[in-house]
Design a protein around this motif. Structure first.
Motif, PDB file in Angstrom:
ATOM      1  N   ILE A 166      -2.526   0.452  -8.908  1.00 15.64           N
ATOM      2  CA  ILE A 166      -3.416  -0.626  -8.466  1.00 15.64           C
ATOM      3  C   ILE A 166      -2.552  -1.876  -8.292  1.00 15.64           C
ATOM      4  O   ILE A 166      -1.823  -2.260  -9.211  1.00 15.64           O
ATOM      5  CB  ILE A 166      -4.507  -0.911  -9.524  1.00 15.64           C
ATOM      6  CG1 ILE A 166      -5.371   0.333  -9.744  1.00 15.64           C
ATOM      7  CG2 ILE A 166      -5.347  -2.117  -9.109  1.00 15.64           C
ATOM      8  CD1 ILE A 166      -6.296   0.222 -10.946  1.00 15.64           C
ATOM      9  N   GLU A 219      -9.686  -2.712  -1.654  1.00 15.22           N
ATOM     10  CA  GLU A 219     -10.818  -2.212  -2.424  1.00 15.22           C
ATOM     11  C   GLU A 219     -11.676  -3.357  -2.951  1.00 15.22           C
ATOM     12  O   GLU A 219     -12.866  -3.194  -3.212  1.00 15.22           O
ATOM     13  CB  GLU A 219     -10.316  -1.374  -3.619  1.00 15.22           C
ATOM     14  CG  GLU A 219      -9.984   0.063  -3.282  1.00 15.22           C
ATOM     15  CD  GLU A 219      -8.877   0.219  -2.241  1.00 15.22           C
ATOM     16  OE1 GLU A 219      -7.880  -0.515  -2.340  1.00 15.22           O
ATOM     17  OE2 GLU A 219      -9.016   1.066  -1.341  1.00 15.22           O
ATOM     18  N   LEU A 238     -12.806  -0.147  -9.525  1.00 14.57           N
ATOM     19  CA  LEU A 238     -11.490   0.449  -9.764  1.00 14.57           C
ATOM     20  C   LEU A 238     -11.609   1.763 -10.532  1.00 14.57           C
ATOM     21  O   LEU A 238     -10.875   2.719 -10.271  1.00 14.57           O
ATOM     22  CB  LEU A 238     -10.583  -0.539 -10.509  1.00 14.57           C
ATOM     23  CG  LEU A 238     -10.203  -1.807  -9.722  1.00 14.57           C
ATOM     24  CD1 LEU A 238      -9.378  -2.752 -10.579  1.00 14.57           C
ATOM     25  CD2 LEU A 238      -9.430  -1.452  -8.439  1.00 14.57           C
ATOM     26  N   SER A 256      -4.656   5.013  -4.432  1.00 18.12           N
ATOM     27  CA  SER A 256      -4.183   3.663  -4.768  1.00 18.12           C
ATOM     28  C   SER A 256      -5.322   2.680  -4.556  1.00 18.12           C
ATOM     29  O   SER A 256      -6.316   2.999  -3.902  1.00 18.12           O
ATOM     30  CB  SER A 256      -3.027   3.278  -3.847  1.00 18.12           C
ATOM     31  OG  SER A 256      -3.482   3.207  -2.505  1.00 18.12           O
ATOM     32  N   SER A 257      -5.148   1.490  -5.113  1.00 14.47           N
ATOM     33  CA  SER A 257      -6.135   0.430  -4.880  1.00 14.47           C
ATOM     34  C   SER A 257      -5.433  -0.894  -4.669  1.00 14.47           C
ATOM     35  O   SER A 257      -4.427  -1.191  -5.331  1.00 14.47           O
ATOM     36  CB  SER A 257      -7.080   0.300  -6.074  1.00 14.47           C
ATOM     37  OG  SER A 257      -7.910   1.422  -6.156  1.00 14.47           O
ATOM     38  N   ALA A 259     -14.840   0.298   1.787  1.00 16.85           N
ATOM     39  CA  ALA A 259     -13.869   0.756   0.771  1.00 16.85           C
ATOM     40  C   ALA A 259     -14.439   1.877  -0.089  1.00 16.85           C
ATOM     41  O   ALA A 259     -13.865   2.248  -1.087  1.00 16.85           O
ATOM     42  CB  ALA A 259     -13.467  -0.429  -0.106  1.00 16.85           C
ATOM     43  N   ARG A 319       0.845  -1.210   0.000  1.00 17.84           N
ATOM     44  CA  ARG A 319       0.000   0.000   0.000  1.00 17.84           C
ATOM     45  C   ARG A 319       0.874   1.250   0.000  1.00 17.84           C
ATOM     46  O   ARG A 319       0.574   2.233  -0.682  1.00 17.84           O
ATOM     47  CB  ARG A 319      -0.931  -0.026   1.207  1.00 17.84           C
ATOM     48  CG  ARG A 319      -1.787   1.186   1.345  1.00 17.84           C
ATOM     49  CD  ARG A 319      -2.904   1.252   0.323  1.00 17.84           C
ATOM     50  NE  ARG A 319      -4.092   0.531   0.744  1.00 17.84           N
ATOM     51  CZ  ARG A 319      -5.222   0.501   0.064  1.00 17.84           C
ATOM     52  NH1 ARG A 319      -5.337   1.148  -1.093  1.00 17.84           N
ATOM     53  NH2 ARG A 319      -6.261  -0.173   0.495  1.00 17.84           N
ATOM     54  N   LYS A 332      -9.067   8.382  -5.540  1.00 17.99           N
ATOM     55  CA  LYS A 332      -8.213   7.691  -4.560  1.00 17.99           C
ATOM     56  C   LYS A 332      -6.782   7.559  -5.058  1.00 17.99           C
ATOM     57  O   LYS A 332      -6.525   7.440  -6.251  1.00 17.99           O
ATOM     58  CB  LYS A 332      -8.780   6.289  -4.320  1.00 17.99           C
ATOM     59  CG  LYS A 332     -10.069   6.326  -3.537  1.00 17.99           C
ATOM     60  CD  LYS A 332      -9.834   5.848  -2.126  1.00 17.99           C
ATOM     61  CE  LYS A 332     -11.144   5.702  -1.386  1.00 17.99           C
ATOM     62  NZ  LYS A 332     -10.981   4.961  -0.152  1.00 17.99           N
ATOM     63  N   ARG A 363     -12.858   4.404  -8.155  1.00 16.27           N
ATOM     64  CA  ARG A 363     -11.851   4.745  -7.158  1.00 16.27           C
ATOM     65  C   ARG A 363     -10.697   5.524  -7.779  1.00 16.27           C
ATOM     66  O   ARG A 363     -10.118   6.384  -7.135  1.00 16.27           O
ATOM     67  CB  ARG A 363     -11.330   3.478  -6.474  1.00 16.27           C
ATOM     68  CG  ARG A 363     -12.393   2.867  -5.579  1.00 16.27           C
ATOM     69  CD  ARG A 363     -11.815   1.721  -4.834  1.00 16.27           C
ATOM     70  NE  ARG A 363     -10.645   2.151  -4.073  1.00 16.27           N
ATOM     71  CZ  ARG A 363     -10.695   2.749  -2.897  1.00 16.27           C
ATOM     72  NH1 ARG A 363     -11.857   3.005  -2.358  1.00 16.27           N
ATOM     73  NH2 ARG A 363      -9.606   3.096  -2.277  1.00 16.27           N
ATOM     74  N   SER A 364     -10.375   5.192  -9.013  1.00 10.37           N
ATOM     75  CA  SER A 364      -9.216   5.858  -9.609  1.00 10.37           C
ATOM     76  C   SER A 364      -9.467   7.367  -9.731  1.00 10.37           C
ATOM     77  O   SER A 364      -8.545   8.150  -9.860  1.00 10.37           O
ATOM     78  CB  SER A 364      -8.887   5.239 -10.965  1.00 10.37           C
ATOM     79  OG  SER A 364      -9.931   5.507 -11.854  1.00 10.37           O
TER      80      SER A 364
END
Ligand code: F6P
Length: 324
Positions: free
Chosen positions: A166, A190, A208, A217-218, A323, A157, A215, A211-212
């Protein structure tokens, strides 16, 4: 009912805490004045009569070590009726009238055969990092494996968030996703892919993509036995659909099997090793000893092997919610 001599073996995938269980068996037996023979190399050593004498001092300094001092091995001979008959005859010849088998599903299936077919008196101790054996809410080694995987994912992470990447992280679990789900929840992943459920890649891609946007990172935790074919395959499929994603894959593999057992595993192994010996003295036979609802519990082998343990359903709901 007190056995004249107990034999002890570890078999299948080694798990952190097996040594702590060996120590507990040997010392509890010594406390009761029962001699113990260690069987080297699992069922293979039983077929070959590879026994060693184990006293309290022979198990010093092992409670903190991963792996198994009695080693583990695959045994073609033990798969045959003749091999198992030889194993039973070797026990008899050595004056051993009870056997303790430490291991997971495969080990307890072999143990079950030894009882039903050869009449060996036997107790199994539930131990596998995969946590996929019935008769115990958790099996010895599971907690350590989760903590080892978690530490690795936490590190991933750090680097993932430095680059906005990711990461697909593959953890062990050929048939079950206990390690994947528990480390996934604990690492704030996630998404988690487990063998028990067919997750649609569409769902993963949607998460994803969303989230991208905001965020850094995933993390996607993938059990090795997931239905898409593991982390590399899954990452390939996602990359083909979303070439803009910066993806990396990390397969944790056997490092999850080693290492010093956690407090939880050491205490559980100590309780179960002692309980196995106490149980034999009381007349327990053909049972797997584990911990259910916090209490030591003896479950018939057939039941423990057949039990289909399921991942706590609320975790499946929790994961996407937390998440968000
Ligand atoms: O101990 C169980 C397990 O960790 C599985 O999750 C994994 O697939 C398997 O062991 C691999 O074991 P080996 O490499 O010893 O065959």
């Amino acid at each position: 009912m007190k056995p004249a001599r107990i034999a002890l073996l570890t078999s299948g995938g080694d798990a952190p805490g097996m040594n702590a269980a060996i120590r507990a068996v040997v010392r509890t037996a010594a406390f009761h004045g029962i001699p113990v023979s260690g069987v080297m190399d699992g069922f293979d050593g039983l077929v070959k009569a590879h026994f060693i004498e184990l006293g309290p001092r022979d198990v010093r300094n092992i409670i903190q070590r991963g792996g198994t001092m009695l080693r583990s091995a695959r045994s073609e001979a033990f798969r045959t009726v003749e091999g198992r008959a030889r194993a039973a005859a070797n026990l008899k010849q050595a004056g051993i009238d009870a056997l303790i088998c430490i291991g997971g599903g495969g080990t307890q299936s072999g143990a079950h055969q030894l009882v039903t077919e050869q009449g060996v008196r036997l107790i199994g101790i539930a131990s596998t990092i995969d946590n996929d054996l019935g008769g115990s809410d958790r099996t010895i080694g599971f907690d350590t494996a989760c903590n080892t995987a978690l530490e690795a994912i936490d590190r991933l992470r750090d680097t993932a968030s430095s680059y906005g990447r990711i990461f697909f992280v593959e953890v062990m679990g050929r048939d079950t996703g206990f390690i994947a789900m528990h480390t996934g929840i604990a690492a704030g992943a996630e998404y988690v892919m487990v063998p028990e459920r067919r997750e649609h890649v569409d769902g993963l891609v949607r998460v994803l993509e969303n989230r991208s946007k905001g965020k850094g990172s995933s993390i996607v935790v993938v059990a090795e036995g997931d239905q898409e074919g593991g982390a590399f395959k899954l990452a390939e499929v996602v990359k083909a659909r979303c070439p803009q994603f910066d993806i990396r894959v990390s397969v944790l593999g056997h490092l999850q099997r080693g290492g010093n057992p956690t407090v939880t595993d050491r205490v559980m192994a100590s309780r179960l090793g002692a309980a196995a010996v106490d149980g034999l003295i009381r007349g327990e036979d053909h049972r797997v000893v584990g911990i259910v609802n916090g209490k030591v519990c003896f479950t018939p082998h057939a039941e423990a092997i057949a039990a289909k343990k399921t991942i706590e359903p609320d975790l499946f709901r929790l994961l996407p919610m937390l998440a968000i």
